[in-house]
Design a protein around this motif. Structure first.
Motif, PDB file in Angstrom:
ATOM      1  N   SER A  88       0.847  -1.194   0.000  1.00  0.00           N
ATOM      2  CA  SER A  88       0.000   0.000   0.000  1.00  0.00           C
ATOM      3  C   SER A  88       0.879   1.239   0.000  1.00  0.00           C
ATOM      4  O   SER A  88       2.008   1.228   0.495  1.00  0.00           O
ATOM      5  CB  SER A  88      -0.921   0.010   1.225  1.00  0.00           C
ATOM      6  N   ALA A  89       0.365   2.286  -0.594  1.00  0.00           N
ATOM      7  CA  ALA A  89       1.032   3.588  -0.588  1.00  0.00           C
ATOM      8  C   ALA A  89       0.340   4.470   0.438  1.00  0.00           C
ATOM      9  O   ALA A  89      -0.889   4.594   0.433  1.00  0.00           O
ATOM     10  CB  ALA A  89       0.979   4.222  -1.971  1.00  0.00           C
ATOM     11  N   LEU A 101       5.905   3.528   0.950  1.00  0.00           N
ATOM     12  CA  LEU A 101       5.303   2.265   0.529  1.00  0.00           C
ATOM     13  C   LEU A 101       5.412   1.300   1.691  1.00  0.00           C
ATOM     14  O   LEU A 101       6.497   1.140   2.272  1.00  0.00           O
ATOM     15  CB  LEU A 101       6.019   1.685  -0.692  1.00  0.00           C
ATOM     16  N   ARG A 102       4.288   0.637   2.018  1.00  0.00           N
ATOM     17  CA  ARG A 102       4.294  -0.329   3.125  1.00  0.00           C
ATOM     18  C   ARG A 102       3.969  -1.711   2.587  1.00  0.00           C
ATOM     19  O   ARG A 102       3.008  -1.902   1.829  1.00  0.00           O
ATOM     20  CB  ARG A 102       3.287   0.062   4.198  1.00  0.00           C
ATOM     21  N   VAL A 103       4.785  -2.677   2.971  1.00  0.00           N
ATOM     22  CA  VAL A 103       4.592  -4.070   2.576  1.00  0.00           C
ATOM     23  C   VAL A 103       4.372  -4.877   3.847  1.00  0.00           C
ATOM     24  O   VAL A 103       5.212  -4.846   4.763  1.00  0.00           O
ATOM     25  CB  VAL A 103       5.799  -4.624   1.797  1.00  0.00           C
ATOM     26  N   ILE A 104       3.222  -5.602   3.891  1.00  0.00           N
ATOM     27  CA  ILE A 104       2.911  -6.461   5.035  1.00  0.00           C
ATOM     28  C   ILE A 104       2.851  -7.907   4.531  1.00  0.00           C
ATOM     29  O   ILE A 104       2.046  -8.228   3.648  1.00  0.00           O
ATOM     30  CB  ILE A 104       1.576  -6.069   5.690  1.00  0.00           C
ATOM     31  N   GLN A 105       3.694  -8.751   5.058  1.00  0.00           N
ATOM     32  CA  GLN A 105       3.746 -10.146   4.641  1.00  0.00           C
ATOM     33  C   GLN A 105       3.457 -11.056   5.841  1.00  0.00           C
ATOM     34  O   GLN A 105       4.229 -11.080   6.801  1.00  0.00           O
ATOM     35  CB  GLN A 105       5.127 -10.483   4.072  1.00  0.00           C
ATOM     36  N   PRO A 106       2.319 -11.823   5.795  1.00  0.00           N
ATOM     37  CA  PRO A 106       2.091 -12.798   6.872  1.00  0.00           C
ATOM     38  C   PRO A 106       3.146 -13.910   6.821  1.00  0.00           C
ATOM     39  O   PRO A 106       3.366 -14.517   5.760  1.00  0.00           O
ATOM     40  CB  PRO A 106       0.697 -13.346   6.577  1.00  0.00           C
ATOM     41  N   LEU A 107       3.796 -14.144   7.921  1.00  0.00           N
ATOM     42  CA  LEU A 107       4.792 -15.215   7.997  1.00  0.00           C
ATOM     43  C   LEU A 107       4.209 -16.486   8.596  1.00  0.00           C
ATOM     44  O   LEU A 107       4.530 -17.591   8.156  1.00  0.00           O
ATOM     45  CB  LEU A 107       5.989 -14.747   8.835  1.00  0.00           C
ATOM     46  N   PHE A 108       3.365 -16.319   9.600  1.00  0.00           N
ATOM     47  CA  PHE A 108       2.728 -17.473  10.229  1.00  0.00           C
ATOM     48  C   PHE A 108       1.372 -17.024  10.739  1.00  0.00           C
ATOM     49  O   PHE A 108       1.283 -16.203  11.659  1.00  0.00           O
ATOM     50  CB  PHE A 108       3.587 -18.015  11.378  1.00  0.00           C
TER      51      PHE A 108
END
Length: 423
Positions: free
Chosen positions: A37-38, A95-102
């Motif tokens: 997302s920006a 810019l924001r990057v959110i990555q689910p790891l678990f």
């Protein structure tokens, strides 16, 4: 039949429901991927809390001493710094990057949605099986009404012939006028029966066209080769085994059971496992809205969320999921018993209609022979009119019974095939 499967509105609705389940699976799969997302913010501020940094009080004595030692004014006096906490003319663009790891919720939700697709597909196929039976049954009903019209037409021909015979008998002074009146009355009765038969024929045609999603008055082709056959059926245990393997309602509940298993796993995951995410920011931050190297920054964070206690809510949700599973198991057991009962009922219904049809075939042969004998005797003046009408009524009844019996056999056979999902 294929036309009905392609055009039936309710089946189209079931197909749309299936496609919506497929889209829900795509949504569940999308949660595994990073969210990008920006974000931009720009703010003005005045007042509020402030902090005073006494840099002047600390450095001015030192600068005064240095100026005295050097005999210069190279070290000017400075003011204390008075800064407000709220930044003024400040922006943060990133810019924001959110990555689910678990995340067990994402994983088990995806598996549950995957099972729901099979549930929706089985529901669609179950409706398709029912639709096929309704189309076949409606077509047989239409053919039966067509043949009924033919039978009543033949009966009218016989009564018209009777009227002519009676008129000749009266003209030759061999009978009184009442025989002509009685024949006319019987013709009026058959006209009423023909009108009812035409109505039934139109309703049967309209219902068949309705199932095919066609114009209700559209012409229906009549297949004259469709007749009942007394084929040998498999035994009840074989039919029951086939039904339990092929019925889509069984597969539908199997999918619900597997979905419930995933819901149980989801409840356990939410109760005992944490959620871990990685968050990365890349952007510009500083005073005045500009993008240059001093304002550039990046930030990577890892977040862990673990609900350790929520007042027993997690335990209750796990118990609810297990109860839903047990309810579905009971429904499965009940459904299997219902299917076994349906197979038995359909089997003996077919057996009974076949026996009735065989009896009706014998009855029509006897009625035809009896009518021919009475007809000859009546023309020769050796039988009463009431005997003629009785023989003619028996012949009409026998013809109708044979036609109804033939199509009842076909409908019963279709019902048995529907029960084992073999249409």
């Amino acid at each position: 039949m294929q036309e009905g499967i392609k055009s039936n509105l309710q089946l189209q609705q079931e197909q749309l429901n299936f496609e919506r389940s497929a889209q829900n699976l795509q949504l569940a799969r999308a949660l595994f991927f990073p969210q990008v997302s920006a974000n931009a913010s720009y703010g003005f501020a005045h007042g509020g809390r402030k902090i005073v940094i006494p840099v002047g009080d600390l450095l001015n004595p030192v600068y005064s001493t240095l100026n005295a030692l050097t005999g210069s004014t190279s070290f000017p006096q400075i003011e204390n710094v008075n800064t407000q906490f709220l930044p003024n003319n400040f922006h943060d663009t990133k810019l924001r990057v959110i990555q689910p790891l678990f995340n067990p919720e994402i994983y088990f939700n995806y598996k549950a949605q995957k099972e729901l697709i099979s549930v929706q597909d089985a529901q669609k196929r179950a409706f398709e099986n029912e639709l096929k039976y309704n189309i076949i049954s409606a077509y047989y009903q239409y053919l039966e009404s067509e043949e009924s019209l033919i039978i009543y037409g033949k009966t009218k021909e016989l009564l018209t012939e009777l009227l002519k015979i009676n008129q000749k008998l009266v003209a030759n002074d061999k009978a009184t006028k009442d025989v002509v009146l009685n024949a006319s009355y019987e013709l009026d009765k058959i006209d009423f029966q023909l009108a009812q038969a035409r109505k039934n024929n139109q309703m049967a045609k309209s219902y068949f066209n309705f199932l095919l999603n066609r114009d209700l008055s559209a012409t229906v082709d009549r297949d004259t080769t469709v007749r009942a056959s007394l084929a040998q059926q498999s035994e009840i245990p074989v039919l029951t085994e086939t039904a339990l393997k092929q019925r889509q309602e069984i597969k539908q509940l199997q999918g619900v059971l597997q979905t419930n298993e995933q819901v149980i796993s989801l409840s356990k995951g939410n109760a005992y496992l944490p959620k871990i995410n990685a968050v990365a920011d890349l952007g510009y931050q500083g005073f005045k809205y500009k993008f240059d190297f001093p304002q550039q920054y990046w930030l990577v964070q890892f977040s862990l969320s673990w609900d350790l206690f929520k007042g027993g809510e997690k335990k209750v949700k796990m118990q609810q999921a297990r109860l839903d599973y047990q309810v579905t198991e009971n429904r499965m057991a009940q459904l299997k018993k219902q299917i076994e009962l349906q197979v038995i009922q359909s089997y003996y219904d077919l057996e009974a209609t076949e026996q009735s049809y065989v009896a009706a075939q014998g009855g029509i042969r006897n009625a035809e022979k009896s009518f021919q004998i009475i007809r000859t005797k009546y023309v020769e003046g050796q039988a009463l009119m009431i005997e003629y009408l009785d023989a003619q009524n028996k012949l009409t009844t026998a013809r109708l019974a044979e036609t109804i019996g033939a199509y009842e056999v076909l409908r019963s056979e279709a019902a048995l095939q529907r029960t084992i999902a073999n249409l």
